[in-house]
Design a protein around this motif. Structure first.
Motif, PDB file in Angstrom:
ATOM      1  N   GLU A  60       0.583  -1.113  -0.121  1.00 13.09           N
ATOM      2  CA  GLU A  60      -0.081   0.004   0.178  1.00 13.09           C
ATOM      3  C   GLU A  60       0.983   1.354   0.123  1.00 13.09           C
ATOM      4  O   GLU A  60       0.750   2.137  -0.820  1.00 13.09           O
ATOM      5  CB  GLU A  60      -0.856   0.059   1.388  1.00 13.09           C
ATOM      6  CG  GLU A  60      -2.029  -0.635   1.114  1.00 13.09           C
ATOM      7  CD  GLU A  60      -3.156  -0.584   0.011  1.00 13.09           C
ATOM      8  OE1 GLU A  60      -3.090  -1.822  -0.969  1.00 13.09           O
ATOM      9  OE2 GLU A  60      -3.232   0.820  -0.308  1.00 13.09           O
ATOM     10  N   ASN A  64       1.557   4.055  -3.091  1.00 16.77           N
ATOM     11  CA  ASN A  64       0.627   5.766  -3.237  1.00 16.77           C
ATOM     12  C   ASN A  64       2.106   6.432  -2.863  1.00 16.77           C
ATOM     13  O   ASN A  64       1.939   7.496  -2.539  1.00 16.77           O
ATOM     14  CB  ASN A  64      -0.401   5.832  -1.810  1.00 16.77           C
ATOM     15  CG  ASN A  64      -0.920   5.489  -2.137  1.00 16.77           C
ATOM     16  OD1 ASN A  64      -1.608   5.021  -2.825  1.00 16.77           O
ATOM     17  ND2 ASN A  64      -1.604   3.225  -1.579  1.00 16.77           N
ATOM     18  N   THR A  65       3.250   6.104  -2.956  1.00 17.98           N
ATOM     19  CA  THR A  65       5.167   7.117  -2.893  1.00 17.98           C
ATOM     20  C   THR A  65       4.960   7.695  -4.326  1.00 17.98           C
ATOM     21  O   THR A  65       4.552   6.992  -5.426  1.00 17.98           O
ATOM     22  CB  THR A  65       5.614   6.678  -2.586  1.00 17.98           C
ATOM     23  OG1 THR A  65       6.709   7.544  -2.023  1.00 17.98           O
ATOM     24  CG2 THR A  65       6.048   5.426  -3.279  1.00 17.98           C
ATOM     25  N   LYS A 103      -3.600   3.086 -11.810  1.00 21.71           N
ATOM     26  CA  LYS A 103      -4.079   4.276 -11.739  1.00 21.71           C
ATOM     27  C   LYS A 103      -2.631   4.892 -12.134  1.00 21.71           C
ATOM     28  O   LYS A 103      -1.535   5.452 -12.353  1.00 21.71           O
ATOM     29  CB  LYS A 103      -2.583   3.916  -9.625  1.00 21.71           C
ATOM     30  CG  LYS A 103      -4.104   3.400  -8.693  1.00 21.71           C
ATOM     31  CD  LYS A 103      -3.043   3.012  -7.571  1.00 21.71           C
ATOM     32  CE  LYS A 103      -4.286   2.276  -6.991  1.00 21.71           C
ATOM     33  NZ  LYS A 103      -4.001   1.622  -5.638  1.00 21.71           N
TER      34      LYS A 103
END
Ligand code: SF4
Ligand code: SF4
Length: 133
Positions: A60, A64-65, A103
Motif C-alpha cells: 500500500e 501511493n508514493t 492508477k
C-alpha cells in the motif's frame, strides 16, 4: 513504518522479485542509493526506504508514493550499490504494478490549460508514456 502480519503482502514481494529480477532481499540498508540519488529532495520515500518497504511487503505504501514516478532512471544508485541491485529496474516494476491497477500518476484531462499551451508537446508525450496506463 509499522509492520504487522496483516500489512505484509507476500504475494506482492514474490511478484516484484519475478517482474524486476532484482534480489532486493539482499539489500543491506546501507543508504548509499539514497545519498547519491539526484531526485531525493522531491521523493516521498528515498530509494533505501523503497527497498525496505519492498523487503517487508508494504504494498500500500509503495502504491501511493511518488518515488517510482520521480525516479529519473539515471542508474547512479545501481552503479554505487554494494549489492549490485538495479534500483531503477525495481522502480520500473513498481510503476508497472501501479499502472496495471489503472492508477495514473498524471491525469491528462486534469492538466492545467495554460500549461498545455506553454509546455513543449514532447514533454507531454514523454510524460504520458511513463505516467499513464
Ligand atoms: S545502495 Fe544497495 S544495499 Fe545500499 S540501501 Fe541501496 S539498494 Fe540497499
Ligand atoms: S535511478 Fe532513480 S532512484 Fe536511482 S539514483 Fe537515479 S533517480 Fe535516484
Amino acid at each position: 513504518m509499522l509492520v504487522t502480519e496483516r500489512t505484509i503482502d507476500r504475494e506482492f514481494v514474490e511478484r516484484m522479485l519475478e517482474v524486476s529480477g532484482q534480489p532486493f532481499k539482499q539489500c543491506m540498508q546501507c543508504g548509499t542509493c539514497s545519498v547519491v540519488c539526484p531526485m531525493q529532495e522531491s521523493t516521498q520515500l528515498t530509494p533505501r526506504q523503497v527497498m525496505h518497504h519492498l523487503q517487508w511487503g508494504q504494498k500500500e505504501a509503495l502504491m501511493n508514493t511518488n518515488t517510482p514516478w520521480i525516479c529519473a532512471s539515471c542508474h547512479t544508485c545501481e552503479v554505487r550499490c554494494p549489492r549490485g541491485i538495479d534500483v531503477p529496474k525495481l522502480m520500473e516494476a513498481l510503476r508497472l504494478q501501479i499502472l496495471r491497477e489503472n492508477k495514473n500518476f498524471v491525469e491528462p484531462f486534469q492538466i492545467d490549460k495554460e500549461q498545455l499551451k506553454e509546455a513543449p508537446q514532447l514533454a507531454f508525450v514523454s510524460s504520458f508514456r511513463k505516467h499513464t496506463s
